[in-house]
Scaffold this motif. Structure first.
Motif, PDB file in Angstrom:
ATOM      1  N   GLY A  88       1.735  -2.904   1.150  1.00  9.48           N
ATOM      2  CA  GLY A  88       0.357  -2.980   0.672  1.00  9.48           C
ATOM      3  C   GLY A  88      -0.563  -2.024   1.399  1.00  9.48           C
ATOM      4  O   GLY A  88      -1.421  -1.372   0.778  1.00  9.48           O
TER       5      GLY A  88
ATOM      6  N   PHE B  76      -5.471  -4.500   4.084  1.00  9.19           N
ATOM      7  CA  PHE B  76      -4.570  -5.252   3.219  1.00  9.19           C
ATOM      8  C   PHE B  76      -4.518  -6.736   3.569  1.00  9.19           C
ATOM      9  O   PHE B  76      -4.199  -7.560   2.713  1.00  9.19           O
ATOM     10  CB  PHE B  76      -3.151  -4.669   3.210  1.00  9.19           C
ATOM     11  CG  PHE B  76      -2.275  -5.410   2.248  1.00  9.19           C
ATOM     12  CD1 PHE B  76      -2.471  -5.289   0.875  1.00  9.19           C
ATOM     13  CD2 PHE B  76      -1.288  -6.283   2.696  1.00  9.19           C
ATOM     14  CE1 PHE B  76      -1.708  -6.008  -0.031  1.00  9.19           C
ATOM     15  CE2 PHE B  76      -0.511  -7.000   1.795  1.00  9.19           C
ATOM     16  CZ  PHE B  76      -0.722  -6.855   0.434  1.00  9.19           C
TER      17      PHE B  76
ATOM     18  N   LEU C 159      -0.668  -4.604  -7.250  1.00 10.34           N
ATOM     19  CA  LEU C 159      -1.363  -5.875  -7.022  1.00 10.34           C
ATOM     20  C   LEU C 159      -1.188  -6.824  -8.209  1.00 10.34           C
ATOM     21  O   LEU C 159      -1.120  -8.043  -8.025  1.00 10.34           O
ATOM     22  CB  LEU C 159      -2.845  -5.640  -6.737  1.00 10.34           C
ATOM     23  CG  LEU C 159      -3.153  -5.034  -5.362  1.00 10.34           C
ATOM     24  CD1 LEU C 159      -4.638  -4.729  -5.237  1.00 10.34           C
ATOM     25  CD2 LEU C 159      -2.693  -5.939  -4.228  1.00 10.34           C
TER      26      LEU C 159
ATOM     27  N   PHE D 111       1.973  -8.262  -7.579  1.00  4.85           N
ATOM     28  CA  PHE D 111       1.850  -9.119  -6.395  1.00  4.85           C
ATOM     29  C   PHE D 111       1.354 -10.519  -6.776  1.00  4.85           C
ATOM     30  O   PHE D 111       1.763 -11.506  -6.161  1.00  4.85           O
ATOM     31  CB  PHE D 111       0.887  -8.469  -5.392  1.00  4.85           C
ATOM     32  CG  PHE D 111       0.806  -9.184  -4.066  1.00  4.85           C
ATOM     33  CD1 PHE D 111       1.693  -8.887  -3.058  1.00  4.85           C
ATOM     34  CD2 PHE D 111      -0.165 -10.146  -3.830  1.00  4.85           C
ATOM     35  CE1 PHE D 111       1.619  -9.543  -1.828  1.00  4.85           C
ATOM     36  CE2 PHE D 111      -0.252 -10.799  -2.606  1.00  4.85           C
ATOM     37  CZ  PHE D 111       0.646 -10.492  -1.605  1.00  4.85           C
TER      38      PHE D 111
ATOM     39  N   GLY E  55      -4.658  -8.864   0.421  1.00  4.08           N
ATOM     40  CA  GLY E  55      -3.502  -9.723   0.167  1.00  4.08           C
ATOM     41  C   GLY E  55      -3.884 -11.190   0.060  1.00  4.08           C
ATOM     42  O   GLY E  55      -3.398 -11.905  -0.821  1.00  4.08           O
TER      43      GLY E  55
END
Length: 199
Positions: free
Chosen positions: A143, A162, A104, A107, A166
């Motif tokens: 994810g 997710f 993450l 991400f 996300g």
């Protein structure tokens, strides 16, 4: 998917168009790297001539691989998605929570670049174009795999998925700040909210 599965970039979205010849593939990959760097530094309006210079190839070589700016934008977008998807499969040696947090954090950086590329691409294609659908699916699967692994280990609350996570992380990535550490601090607070806590 097992914890030790390593996703190969060319198998994630099925959209990569790397040339088969070794010399052409090297130039293609140099151009992708140069374009990603240029877009990160100068935005998606970075000149194609600058990208060719960074890759140490002629502008004609760039156009042979990417006849239009849109082709180059899509290739960089796909490459970023495939790298993120592959990274999810490379974190099997870490504890589930550590693997999720590591991914993450990556991400957040990915989301900022991805948004700029997507916004430019949306000038010529719509949000349901195959490139967007395939890339969304690849990122969601990556994810989901990490999140579910952490949920099964009892380290992440089970009342989320997710899609929620996300969007939360992408929202954090979109924050404009002059303090480079602020994004990390905000992400720390958000990640703390993901942890499972016994009632």
């Amino acid at each position: 998917m097992s914890d030790t599965t390593v996703a190969q970039p060319t198998q994630v979205t099925g959209l990569s168009q790397r040339p088969k010849r070794a010399d052409a593939r090297r130039n293609y990959e140099k151009l992708l790297t140069a374009a990603a760097d240029a877009f990160t530094e100068n935005g998606t309006a970075a000149s194609l001539e600058d990208i060719a210079r960074r890759a140490d190839v002629g502008i004609g070589t760039l156009y042979r691989h990417f006849p239009t700016r849109q082709d180059l934008l899509e290739a960089v977008y796909i490459e970023e998605v495939e790298e993120m998807s592959a990274k999810a499969g490379e974190l099997g040696d870490l504890a589930p929570w550590d693997a999720l947090v590591t991914w993450l954090r990556q991400f957040v950086r990915f989301a900022a670049t991805k948004r700029a590329l997507a916004d430019e691409m949306l000038n010529t294609i719509d949000a349901e174009a195959p490139v967007f659908v395939s890339c969304r699916t690849a990122i969601t699967e990556a994810g989901d795999m990490l999140l579910q692994r952490a949920q099964e280990a009892g380290t992440v609350r089970k009342d989320t998925n997710f899609t929620d996570v996300g969007r939360m992380v992408a929202g954090i990535a979109s924050i404009r700040t002059l303090d480079p550490g602020q994004i990390d601090r905000i992400l720390d607070v958000a990640l703390d909210g993901l942890r499972y806590r016994a009632e």
